[in-house]
Enzyme design. Structure first.
Site, short mmCIF file in Angstrom:
data_model
loop_
_atom_site.label_atom_id
_atom_site.label_comp_id
_atom_site.label_asym_id
_atom_site.label_seq_id
_atom_site.Cartn_x
_atom_site.Cartn_y
_atom_site.Cartn_z
N MET A 33 0.85 -1.17 0.00
CA MET A 33 0.00 0.00 0.00
C MET A 33 0.89 1.23 0.00
O MET A 33 1.82 1.34 0.79
CB MET A 33 -0.89 0.01 1.22
CG MET A 33 -1.91 1.14 1.21
SD MET A 33 -2.95 1.06 2.66
CE MET A 33 -4.53 1.53 1.98
N CYS A 34 0.59 2.10 -0.93
CA CYS A 34 1.44 3.28 -1.07
C CYS A 34 0.87 4.40 -0.21
O CYS A 34 -0.13 5.01 -0.55
CB CYS A 34 1.49 3.70 -2.54
SG CYS A 34 2.88 4.74 -2.90
N LEU A 35 1.49 4.63 0.89
CA LEU A 35 1.06 5.70 1.78
C LEU A 35 2.15 6.76 1.83
O LEU A 35 3.31 6.45 2.06
CB LEU A 35 0.83 5.17 3.19
CG LEU A 35 -0.34 4.22 3.41
CD1 LEU A 35 -0.37 3.79 4.85
CD2 LEU A 35 -1.64 4.88 3.01
#
Lengths: 494, 152
Positions: free
Chosen positions: B88-90
């Site tokens: 997940m690209c946070l």
């Protein structure tokens, strides 16, 4: 995959072919499901029944002496002069051909390490490839030259039994003859090859002897052209139809390295293995998407600071003032904690204060600032302008020049702030003497360096040592008197 | 190592006072560096009713380096990679955005808010993002299907 895998004779291993994506792999590595497209429409390749359109050569080595590849059409056949195969003994074949190209240096090291597993065929084809690439790149006139075998003067002679040495390492000994002609000899356990090349270049290009020390030579500009040309040459329509006209990176599909490479079974196998070995893991040239992803990921990880500021200088970090925690620092619940380590701080505990007036444990903020010149809360940097601009040219790895919002709080403006510093973590073994208190003046930092280096060395591990080493040089250059190798304080983690 | 102490504190905190919809356990009681979180799909999102296992890996440099997230349960979401990494690209977890004061609980809260409100402009799965933007109905449908198929 380590390189020893690549040297295993491929013939005992089952290869599996994917009808879906035409991928090929070794069964013992990826099983029967295609590692590429996950298809299970696959088939084990057998000698009698090869599902592939273009047959790779049988996995068994040719049983006739000249090698299966003798006489097969070479796309660049016209460029090859005097390719001759000679049977020189039981199981030994010598391939000989001559080339002329303009390129004189830099090849020796690549050619080394070639193993003559396939008898003469390998050497010949390797040579053919090499030759054609050079030929293609240089577009020069071939020049016939008779090869006298092992009798060249200056050649590095290796003791050779009929079977060759166990190592089977090829010897490459460029021999500079008159008029820039280089004769190279390759001896594997089963094969010999001689390449004679003529260099038309005067000036700075000379044959390179990989076996002897020599002065630095400028790499030829067109080395990339050469590599390109090589790929082109081995791509479309090689002797065995490999690449199937896709051109370019034919070995891109097979996954990288070692036994995975389906072409390892073919006559080019060893060449590819060698290329993989040269360029694959740890290098920066890749031939598959997977490998490319891996390299990009690694590069992103290594350069993950992006446009974030680099580390703050040791001097700037040391120059930060400290103060004791007061009642007003406590939160509503009557507690306060260092937000880095989440340890509670009590009234009277000493903390280090950043120019933005955020405070942290000294050890905690030192570890952070040594990697990033930002406040962990508000990202304001601590590096004063004069710290960097007063010195020589800035290095790329050096921290950026961050403006200080409060010019009064430059290092050195807190002469009285430090004396009541306390140990916050108990890890320091050498308390600082008053004379070593934080000061911005870099001229007085030499003595302090020893002291701080000592304490850091004993109290902190080498967590970021590599990074620190990398930054160390430039930082030291730019902060005169900051001595100490990269192992200096600051950067250590916790 | 100060990091370990902090991790223990955070773990204790997150266990006694977990972020909404999350439960956190250690994958291995002897390894503080790998956390298993189970997150319930946020209500009013297509993921409601799903339970998502998220593995959180804390680097040994934590909190100086950001933790890494990996969805172990497949989820149809523009910001979670549809592969076995489940990345997940946070922004918060980007190395140049990470700040030591951030806590895992904050990260989990952010993850949950992204589940509730996908950010198609910052997508790792462009196809899903396009669908989310242009055909929300189909997106919701597939996302719900996936909940039933993978996240029950």
């Amino acid at each position: 995959m380590d390189r020893t895998n690549q040297q295993q004779p491929p013939r005992q291993r089952d290869m599996v072919y994917c009808h879906q994506c035409e991928n090929e792999w070794y069964r013992d590595e990826h099983g029967l499901t295609c590692p590429e497209c996950q298809s299970d429409f696959t088939e084990i390749i057998e000698a009698e029944h090869d599902p592939r359109d273009d047959h790779l050569p049988d996995l068994e080595p040719p049983d006739h002496d000249r090698g299966e590849y003798y006489g097969t059409p070479d796309p660049d056949e016209g460029d090859i002069d005097g390719l001759r195969w000679q049977q020189t003994g039981p199981g030994q074949v010598r391939g000989t051909f001559n080339r002329t190209y303009q390129f004189g240096g830099g090849q020796g090291d690549q050619q080394q390490g070639q193993q003559g597993q396939q008898g003469g065929g390998l050497g010949g084809i390797f040579g053919g490839m090499l030759g054609s690439l050079v030929q293609g790149a240089m577009n020069n006139v071939a020049q016939r030259q008779q090869q006298p075998g092992q009798a060249q003067p200056g050649q590095e002679q290796r003791p050779q039994s009929p079977e060759g040495g166990p190592g089977g390492r090829a010897a490459s000994a460029p021999d500079t003859a008159r008029a820039g002609t280089t004769v190279r000899h390759y001896h594997g356990p089963l094969g010999h090859m001689t390449i004679a090349t003529s260099s038309n270049v005067g000036g700075n290009l000379h044959p390179r002897d990989a076996n002897a020390p020599q002065p630095f030579q400028v790499q030829p500009n067109y080395i990339d052209q050469i590599m390109q040309q090589m790929v082109m040459n081995i791509g479309p329509g090689g002797p065995h139809g490999m690449g199937g006209g896709q051109g370019g990176l034919v070995f891109a599909d097979g996954g990288m390295g070692g036994g995975q490479n389906p072409f390892a079974a073919g006559p080019f196998g060893n060449v590819f293995s060698m290329l993989n070995g040269m360029t694959g893991m740890g290098g920066d040239a890749v031939f598959s998407q997977e490998e490319m992803d891996r390299v990009i990921t690694r590069m992103m990880e290594e350069n993950q600071t992006g446009h974030a500021p680099g580390p703050a200088s040791e001097a700037a970090i040391r120059a930060l003032p400290t103060r004791p925690i007061e009642a007003k620092d406590l939160a509503d619940n009557g507690k306060a904690e260092c937000t880095i380590c989440m340890d509670e701080v009590l009234i009277g505990n000493s903390v280090t204060v950043l120019p933005c007036s955020h405070w942290f444990h000294d050890d905690c903020i030192t570890a952070w600032l040594s990697e990033h010149d930002t406040c962990p809360h508000c990202r304001q940097g601590i590096m004063p302008k004069d710290e960097t601009s007063s010195n020589s040219a800035r290095q790329p790895s050096q921290a950026p020049l961050n403006d200080m919002s409060n010019p009064a709080q430059v290092p050195g403006s807190f002469p009285g702030a430090a004396p009541d510093r306390q140990e916050t973590s108990g890890s320091r073994q050498q308390p600082e003497s008053p004379s070593l208190h934080r000061r911005a003046s870099s001229t007085s930092s030499a003595g302090r360096q020893a002291s701080s280096g000592g304490r850091q060395g004993s109290s902190r591990g080498g967590m970021f040592k590599g990074m620190r080493d990398a930054f160390g040089g430039s930082r030291n250059n730019n902060n005169n008197g900051e001595g100490g190798s990269g192992g200096g304080p600051g950067a250590a983690g916790s | 190592m100060a990091g370990n102490k902090r991790i223990m504190k955070e773990l204790a905190e997150v266990r006694t006072n977990p972020p909404p919809g999350c439960t956190v356990t250690l994958a291995d009681e002897n390894d503080m560096g790998t956390w298993d979180a189970v997150m319930d799909g946020p209500p009013d999102s297509p993921y409601t009713g799903g339970h998502y296992k998220i593995q959180i890996t804390l680097p040994k440099e934590y909190p100086f380096k950001p933790p890494q997230l990996s969805f172990k349960t497949k989820i149809y979401h523009p910001n979670v990679s549809n592969d076995d990494r489940g990345a997940m690209c946070l922004g918060m977890l980007r190395p140049d955005e990470w700040k030591p004061p951030n806590k895992i609980a904050d990260v989990l809260r952010l993850v949950r808010s992204v589940l509730a409100a996908p950010q198609p402009d910052d997508a790792v799965e462009q196809g899903i993002a396009d669908q989310f933007k242009n055909d929300r109905k189909s997106f919701d449908k597939v996302a719900k299907e996936w909940v039933g198929r993978y996240a029950k």
